[in-house]
Write an enzyme that holds these catalytic residues in place. Structure first.
Site, PDB file in Angstrom:
ATOM      1  N   THR A  48       4.925  80.001 -38.672  1.00  0.00           N
ATOM      2  CA  THR A  48       4.877  78.692 -39.314  1.00  0.00           C
ATOM      3  C   THR A  48       3.709  78.606 -40.287  1.00  0.00           C
ATOM      4  OG1 THR A  48       5.830  77.733 -37.318  1.00  0.00           O
ATOM      5  CG2 THR A  48       4.809  76.203 -38.855  1.00  0.00           C
ATOM      6  N   TYR A 137       3.958  88.191 -29.122  1.00  0.00           N
ATOM      7  CA  TYR A 137       4.834  87.254 -29.837  1.00  0.00           C
ATOM      8  C   TYR A 137       6.217  87.886 -29.912  1.00  0.00           C
ATOM      9  CZ  TYR A 137       6.222  84.046 -33.660  1.00  0.00           C
ATOM     10  OH  TYR A 137       6.851  83.119 -34.456  1.00  0.00           O
ATOM     11  N   LYS A 164       4.468  84.707 -25.969  1.00  0.00           N
ATOM     12  CA  LYS A 164       5.176  83.618 -26.638  1.00  0.00           C
ATOM     13  C   LYS A 164       6.630  84.062 -26.756  1.00  0.00           C
ATOM     14  CE  LYS A 164       5.576  81.256 -31.094  1.00  0.00           C
ATOM     15  NZ  LYS A 164       4.953  81.005 -32.414  1.00  0.00           N
TER      16      LYS A 164
END
Length: 302
Positions: A48, A137, A164
């Site tokens: 993001t 991630y 994550k």
């Protein structure tokens, strides 16, 4: 190694100007805006945050700014999205002295999958050469890490403190909640299903939806912790509708639009990512406004 990552951890955006340069003033304002929503941590330079476009110097610049603005209030996670062990370590060393709680590191994201043993050695070497705690991630579609591999890394690499879990895979998140060693954090990046993820025991979320709507996401977490499932379900229902309208073509740009609607100026995306279109804005705005009714600060002001 124990680092307490839990609750709502927004993935910060990065304000760029028309020349593609970072606007640090707007970035610092953004960090303060997010902190004011009573979040439990922040992460910079993730997907993001368009961290895949950063140079090591830019990563250091924004990490230093984040750590300074946060000033110890919550943990700071720095994202690294790179294509070789050497490049990850170079970026990690660029921020090593700044006091981040952890690094969020993707598997390599070019077209090749090197196999499980290579991925194990990749994270192992990053930890051994940097000494900075790692959050895996798990987001690269052709390089997704299976539960067996993730659990092995958590058990055998002391610096791997959590994962994550992205890709909308709530089944994988559920399995990891059950199988992960004690003290490891399962952070669900399944933006429209945060409520069931929290209910099944995920320690929190590190994702884009808490950036686009931080107040309601914190309210959702607090409602679950307080056992107020009537409120939690109401927020969940609005969040599902909102997130399904967001799409992923230019998600950072859409998150920036959501922040602008809340009075947080965050610049534009870095080229070639386009701005949010008029059509996208028209779809998103009413759903976001409905969700923001659950922002405690906005409700109090109203």
């Amino acid at each position: 190694m124990t680092v307490d990552l839990h609750g709502i951890i927004p993935a910060l955006v990065t304000p760029f100007d028309a020349d593609g340069e970072i606007n640090e003033r707007l970035f610092r304002d953004h960090v303060r805006f997010i902190l004011n929503k009573n979040v439990h941590g922040v992460c910079l330079a993730g997907s993001t945050g368009e961290g895949f476009t950063f140079s090591p110097a830019e990563l250091r610049q924004l990490t230093a700014a984040t750590v300074e603005e946060v000033n110890g209030k919550v943990p700071v996670v720095a994202g690294i999205i790179a294509n070789s062990t050497r490049e990850v370590i170079e970026r990690a060393n660029a921020v090593k002295d700044l006091g981040v709680a952890a690094l969020q590191v993707t598997p390599t994201y070019y077209v090749f999958n090197y196999g499980e043993e290579a991925m194990f050695q990749y994270f192992k070497q990053i930890w051994e050469e940097t000494g900075i705690p790692l959050v895996i991630y798990n987001v690269i579609p052709w390089n997704l890490l299976g539960a067996d591999l993730v659990v092995r890394m958590m058990e055998e690499i002391p610096g791997v403190i959590g994962i994550k879990q992205s890709q909308g895979n709530i089944s994988r998140a559920a399995e990891l909640v059950i199988r992960a060693p004690k003290g490891k954090s399962i952070l669900a990046a399944i933006d429209d299903l945060l409520y069931p993820c929290f209910m099944m025991g995920a320690q929190g979320t590190l994702a884009a939806s808490p950036t686009a709507a931080p107040g309601p996401c914190v309210a959702l977490w607090n409602a679950v912790k307080a056992g107020d499932h009537d409120l939690a379900r109401k927020i969940h229902d609005r969040l599902v509708i909102f997130w399904h309208l967001m799409g992923h073509e230019n998600l950072p740009a859409l998150v920036k639009y959501c922040l602008e609607l809340q009075g947080c100026e965050v610049g534009i995306p870095r080229h070639p990512m386009p701005l949010a279109s008029a059509e996208q804005k028209a779809k998103i705005r009413p759903a976001l406004e409905a969700l923001l009714q659950f922002d405690p600060q906005l409700a109090k002001a109203a």
